[in-house]
Design an enzyme around this catalytic site. Sequence first.
Site, PDB file in Angstrom:
ATOM      1  CB  CYS A   1      27.181 -30.817  -8.131  1.00  0.00           C
ATOM      2  SG  CYS A   1      27.316 -29.556  -6.873  1.00  0.00           S
TER       3      CYS A   1
ATOM      4  CB  CYS B   1      27.494 -25.334  -8.117  1.00  0.00           C
ATOM      5  SG  CYS B   1      26.454 -26.400  -7.143  1.00  0.00           S
TER       6      CYS B   1
END
Length: 136
Positions: A46, A48
């Site tokens: 992902c 993040c």
Amino acid sequence: MYPEEIVKPMRQELVEAGFESLHTGEEVEAALQKAGTTLVVVNSVCGCAARNARPAAVMSLQGDKKPSNIITVFAGVDKDAVDVARKHMFPFPPSSPAMALFKDGELVHMLERHHIEGATADAIAENLKDAYTEFC
């Protein structure tokens, strides 16, 4: 499961910083049984993880206090290793990315995804450094 060619550079980012990449539950169990402190990073594909988690994990190691052992497992790839790591992170629910600090096998500090995705890499690194000061 993500193809290895996709996760390789994401995994390598932590390996190049000194993290041991674990792929089996047995490896995770052995790592968590080591004396001292162990940082476990549950890596992820992902955004993040790329923007916040991996850079923060690396930055957190710059200083005098740091964990004795640093390991990583990859969510969506190393299923058995991730499952065993998450078992040791109980009562926290599964999340990725995530970072957990263990001392002599006992969970002493936890950062879940919701702590990571809304924070800067600098803030996350400082959070980890504070935990290192307390437990390492």
